[in-house]
Write a protein that holds these residues in place. Structure first.
Motif, PDB file in Angstrom:
ATOM      1  N   PHE A   1      11.432  72.616   9.180  1.00  0.00           N
ATOM      2  CA  PHE A   1      11.841  73.005   7.824  1.00  0.00           C
ATOM      3  C   PHE A   1      13.339  73.302   7.817  1.00  0.00           C
ATOM      4  CE2 PHE A   1       7.383  74.191   8.455  1.00  0.00           C
ATOM      5  CZ  PHE A   1       6.784  73.449   7.441  1.00  0.00           C
TER       6      PHE A   1
ATOM      7  N   GLU B   1      19.903  70.752   6.423  1.00  0.00           N
ATOM      8  CA  GLU B   1      21.113  70.218   7.032  1.00  0.00           C
ATOM      9  C   GLU B   1      22.241  71.220   6.809  1.00  0.00           C
ATOM     10  OE1 GLU B   1      20.845  65.829   6.143  1.00  0.00           O
ATOM     11  OE2 GLU B   1      22.987  66.090   6.531  1.00  0.00           O
TER      12      GLU B   1
ATOM     13  N   LYS C   1       4.260  70.073   5.368  1.00  0.00           N
ATOM     14  CA  LYS C   1       5.650  69.610   5.274  1.00  0.00           C
ATOM     15  C   LYS C   1       5.899  68.902   3.930  1.00  0.00           C
ATOM     16  CE  LYS C   1       9.676  67.862   6.275  1.00  0.00           C
ATOM     17  NZ  LYS C   1      10.883  68.482   6.698  1.00  0.00           N
TER      18      LYS C   1
ATOM     19  N   ASN D   1       8.259  70.373   0.692  1.00  0.00           N
ATOM     20  CA  ASN D   1       9.405  69.654   0.128  1.00  0.00           C
ATOM     21  C   ASN D   1       9.160  69.260  -1.326  1.00  0.00           C
ATOM     22  OD1 ASN D   1      11.058  69.936   2.295  1.00  0.00           O
ATOM     23  ND2 ASN D   1      11.072  67.794   2.913  1.00  0.00           N
TER      24      ASN D   1
ATOM     25  N   GLY E   1      19.571  65.325  -3.707  1.00  0.00           N
ATOM     26  CA  GLY E   1      19.793  64.145  -2.878  1.00  0.00           C
ATOM     27  C   GLY E   1      19.409  64.458  -1.455  1.00  0.00           C
TER      28      GLY E   1
ATOM     29  N   CYS F   1      15.865  63.844   2.796  1.00  0.00           N
ATOM     30  CA  CYS F   1      14.491  64.350   2.887  1.00  0.00           C
ATOM     31  C   CYS F   1      13.722  64.361   1.583  1.00  0.00           C
ATOM     32  CB  CYS F   1      14.525  65.751   3.466  1.00  0.00           C
ATOM     33  SG  CYS F   1      15.348  65.785   5.048  1.00  0.00           S
TER      34      CYS F   1
END
Ligand code: UGA
Length: 413
Positions: A145, A148, A197, A201, A250, A253
């Motif tokens: 999880f 970036e 997951k 998201n 954006g 992921c």
């Protein structure tokens, strides 16, 4: 416990340096020779905040190689699962990695899938593949999880750790591995872990598209969307996070995972209409900025400064950046586009060869007819717009501190 990580991308490298920081010995496997020698020289192959320091600090415990020759107990598969044309994920890198590991891993080893795969993939495809070669090797699913730019922090300070297994031995071993992080651990089945997951998201992306819908309506009604969502987020059941309206989400992921969820469910005869709507809102949102711009100028032949192409600040990643459709549309309408981004210019050049690239904000806005701010880089907070030809400034992210002396609009405010 010795660990092996397959794939030296941002998930693999983060996993490797963080486990090394926790005191484990880690071997990294990648097919890219350049990456391997870089890592062994103590240099990170991709940029991620805090990663270089952790690699240098723990270099004694980290070794990179291209050889699948195992003595490790636990092997993490961290290779990419990119989107295919039809929205589903490309599984071939995972299949190759799992097959190669299965051939060499020691008896009673565990292959842990960290790559994001569609729910059911491990149980139905990867487990039979492993068992074709090795009966006493287990498989587990342990989704990441990581954001970036904050990946190291997120790995070492997780809200939760999800461990999907089909036997107690693997569950116990993985639980022990993560124990030093002192985070809540949820044990699940293989498919539940995969679904957690995707569902996480999708829900985060839903919050963004929802905030954009509310934001768009607030703009029509003359209501401040940010103050509205501040009030909404004060409800502890909702939380204040991911309620910022703007030009949409954006990155590598959210768009990929939502497309995979939609395409995968549709193939099974169930159309996820909510997921479809989240994606549709996100696709339409960037073009709203063009509509706003049109209120002020005829776009054809005008010079438009675009500030920001990274999909979020503090990264050079432009994958699925909302600036890309905006630039395409500006070009389609005959605008002269000038771009500046503090980190992502090299990546932008790989996509656009017919726009002007600028070295700084001032160069981009000088004599421009309008300026679009599309990524919330800190340095865009305070800009001197005095040298613009006409001072029309439209924001896709709410960051600008000083709006005096300019004609200003926000996408949802
Ligand atoms: C996201 C998730 O946040 C991670 O938990 C997950 O592990 C990761 O995807 C993944 O699946 O690997 P990331 O793509 O790095 O992480 O980026 P975020 O910080 O979540 O931002 C995604 C996009 O949403 C950005 O374009 C950002 O500008 C946008 N966003 C975010 C909004 O438009 N509004 C918000 O309120 C928050």
């Amino acid at each position: 416990m010795n660990i092996c990580v397959v794939g030296a991308g941002y998930v693999g490298m983060t996993t490797a340096v963080c486990f090394a920081e926790m005191g484990y010995k880690v071997r990294i496997i990648d097919i890219d020779e350049k990456k391997i020698s870089k890592i062994n020289e103590g240099k990170i192959p991709i940029y991620e905040e805090g990663m270089q320091e952790l690699l240098e600090k723990n270099i004694e415990r980290i070794k990179a190689t291209n050889e699948y020759d195992f003595s490790e107990d636990i092997v993490f598969i961290c290779v990419g699962t990119p989107s295919k044309e039809d929205g589903k994920i490309e599984l071939k890198y995972v299949l190759d990695a799992v097959e190669n590991v299965s051939l060499k891993i020691r008896d009673k080893g565990i292959i842990v899938i960290k790559s994001t795969v569609f729910p059911g993939t491990t149980e139905k495809i990867l487990k039979p593949l492993i068992q074709k070669y090795r009966k006493n090797v287990s498989v587990a699913v342990n989704p990441e999880f990581l954001r970036e730019g904050k990946a190291i922090y997120d790995f070492l300070n997780p809200d939760r750790i999800i461990i999907g297994t089909d036997n107690k031995r693997s569950a116990d071993l993985l639980k022990k591995l993560y124990e030093p992080l002192k985070a809540p651990i949820l044990l699940t089945t293989l498919s539940e872990a995969e679904m957690i997951k995707y569902a996480s998201n999708a829900l985060l992306a839903a919050k963004i598209s929802f905030s954009n819908e509310i934001g768009n309506l607030c703009k029509i009604l003359g209501i401040d969307a940010y103050n509205v969502m501040k009030g909404v987020g004060m409800d502890h059941r909702i939380s204040p996070h991911f309620l910022n309206s703007g030009i949409g989400f954006g990155g590598s992921c959210f768009p990929k995972d939502l497309k995979a969820l939609y395409a995968g469910s549709k193939e099974m005869g169930y159309e996820m209409n909510l997921i479809k709507a989240i994606l549709k809102i996100n696709d339409k949102q960037p073009l709203r900025i063009i509509k706003i711009l049109e209120k002020y100028i005829e776009i054809e032949g005008k010079t438009i400064a675009v500030l920001g192409i990274a999909f979020k600040p503090n990264t050079d990643d432009i994958r699925e950046s909302r600036s890309i459709p905006v630039i395409h549309e500006l070009k389609r309408r005959g605008a002269i586009v000038r771009l500046y981004d503090p980190m992502a210019m090299e990546n932008a050049k790989k996509i656009f060869d017919d726009i002007e690239y600028c070295d700084n904000v001032d160069e981009a806005i000088e004599n421009a007819d309008a300026c679009l701010i599309l990524t919330e880089w800190k340095e865009f907070e305070k800009i001197d717009f005095s040298k613009m030809r006409s001072k029309i400034v439209i924001e896709g992210r709410r960051i600008l501190k000083n709006r005096e002396g300019i004609i200003y609009e926000g996408i949802c405010w």
